[in-house]
Write a protein that holds these residues in place. Structure first.
Motif, PDB file in Angstrom:
ATOM      1  N   ARG A  62       0.839  -1.191   0.000  1.00 43.41           N
ATOM      2  CA  ARG A  62       0.000   0.000   0.000  1.00 43.41           C
ATOM      3  C   ARG A  62       0.881   1.251   0.000  1.00 43.41           C
ATOM      4  O   ARG A  62       1.994   1.241   0.541  1.00 43.41           O
ATOM      5  N   ILE A  91      -8.724  -0.050   3.617  1.00 44.31           N
ATOM      6  CA  ILE A  91      -7.341  -0.377   3.271  1.00 44.31           C
ATOM      7  C   ILE A  91      -7.185  -1.887   3.072  1.00 44.31           C
ATOM      8  O   ILE A  91      -6.493  -2.337   2.154  1.00 44.31           O
ATOM      9  N   VAL A 139       0.941   4.801   1.660  1.00 44.05           N
ATOM     10  CA  VAL A 139       0.294   5.349   2.852  1.00 44.05           C
ATOM     11  C   VAL A 139       0.900   6.695   3.211  1.00 44.05           C
ATOM     12  O   VAL A 139       2.114   6.802   3.438  1.00 44.05           O
ATOM     13  N   VAL A 196       0.306  -1.918   8.607  1.00 44.38           N
ATOM     14  CA  VAL A 196       0.465  -2.059   7.158  1.00 44.38           C
ATOM     15  C   VAL A 196       1.573  -3.054   6.837  1.00 44.38           C
ATOM     16  O   VAL A 196       1.478  -3.815   5.861  1.00 44.38           O
TER      17      VAL A 196
END
Length: 383
Positions: free
Chosen positions: A33, A258, A35, A284
């Protein structure tokens, strides 16, 4: 040891603070991801200014906080509404913030994207709105940062319908040197943005938003959606052209967005990732391994704190963000640009402290407790 905290009814009750923080250490950037944390600015506490004066910023503390975020692998979304754009920080201050933060990012290898708006004008014609956007876009591009085209109060006031948004954004995207992020900020964050994209009907507004993107897919890196409506964001991201990211700005539903589903997921550009930075980064990284359950186990418990900080009037969430930064030791005082530290009540602060402490967010729980007691004493609460 206990501390007496006022509840929403003004009744004092005992709370036993946590003794140990979470063990969260800086680490490498993420793989699954993108972020960003929308970072706050640290006010200069000794400046003789009024709420109407240009902002006095403590640049050393402000940049130190950005280094803290970068050290945990987060990107910094600079000069966004979290930094009090349009709520104390004027364009001159924002431009200096962009230049300083972009230079700092370059020196440490941090990822940065910066807000482009029109807040140097209060109102104007469409031509004046375009010119204001162009001025700010030039500053961001010259700094070497990625541009985030923010929603404009002036455009919202000047536009006669969806076609004016299509024209203005099309003009800006055609001249952008690199792909940008388009930011749709809902009226819960800024009431002056009611009816953005030419309609208060969100379905119609979404169609206009997508029309802009479809006409310039090579110039749109992604969209940032801050409507606090998870299903609407999911529906919107499923309609995006291939290669255009969705960055969630939903501070109420970010874990599920997410994490995603079988049809896709959202990246993140969030104000709540200012106080949650190290914990969010850890979550994450767990997600990077494919462990969705572990990601949710870490991040789901933070939602109660986020919903508390972002409760109505949502635009004052910055007060809670800075309050927690003070308790966490990222700044030496609880003073805000424009005097915004007065925007929330003592019970609100007490609950924010309790929730953040319960999550282990404070690197030094004893310091946080002492500072919370100092604030309580200012309000006349003795321990």
């Amino acid at each position: 040891m206990t501390i007496r905290l006022p509840d929403s009814g003004g009744v004092l009750r005992a709370y036993e603070p946590r003794q140990e923080p979470l063990a969260l250490t800086p680490s490498a950037p993420f793989t699954s991801r993108v972020v960003y944390s929308a970072a706050h600015v640290v006010a200069g506490p000794f400046a003789d200014v009024s709420p109407d004066s240009p902002a006095a910023v403590d640049w050393d503390a402000t940049l130190a906080f950005r280094r803290h975020l970068w050290s945990h692998g987060l990107g910094v979304a600079e000069a966004m509404d979290t930094a009090q754009r349009g709520m104390g920080l004027d364009w001159a201050g924002a431009a200096e913030l962009i230049r300083r933060s972009a230079a700092e990012a370059k020196s440490v290898g941090g990822r940065i994207a910066c807000g482009v708006g029109t807040d140097q004008i209060a109102s104007g014609s469409l031509a004046e709105v375009r010119a204001a956007y162009e001025e700010q876009l030039a500053v961001v591009e010259e700094s070497g940062a990625q541009a985030i085209l923010m929603a404009s109060r002036a455009l919202c006031a000047a536009a006669r319908g969806p076609e004016d948004y299509v024209e203005v954004y099309g003009h800006l995207l055609r001249q952008a040197a690199e792909p940008v992020v388009l930011h749709w900020l809902g009226p819960m964050f800024d009431p002056a943005l009611e009816g953005y994209w030419g309609s208060s009907d969100l379905d119609a507004a979404t169609d206009t938003f997508l029309e802009v993107i479809a006409a310039h897919p090579d110039k749109v890196d992604g969209i940032k959606v801050s409507l606090l409506d998870a299903q609407r964001e999911i529906d919107l991201r499923r309609r995006l052209p291939d290669g255009v990211r969705c960055y969630t700005g939903d501070d109420f539903n970010y874990p599920e967005l997410i994490a995603g589903d079988e049809q896709g997921f959202s990246h993140a550009l969030l104000g709540i990732f200012d106080p949650l930075g190290p914990l969010a980064a850890e979550a994450v990284r767990v997600l990077d391994t494919g462990n969705v359950a572990g990601f949710r186990e870490l991040l789901d418990p933070t939602v109660e704190l986020s919903r508390h900080l972002f409760q109505t009037p949502t635009r004052f969430y910055k007060t809670g963000v800075v309050f927690l930064a003070w308790l966490a030791g990222h700044q030496a005082h609880f003073t805000m640009v424009g005097g915004l530290q007065s925007a929330r009540s003592l019970p609100h602060f007490a609950r924010a402290y309790e929730l953040a402490d319960g999550l282990g967010l404070f690197p030094d729980p004893k310091l946080a407790e002492e500072r919370m007691k100092n604030l309580l004493a200012l309000y006349g609460v003795t321990q």
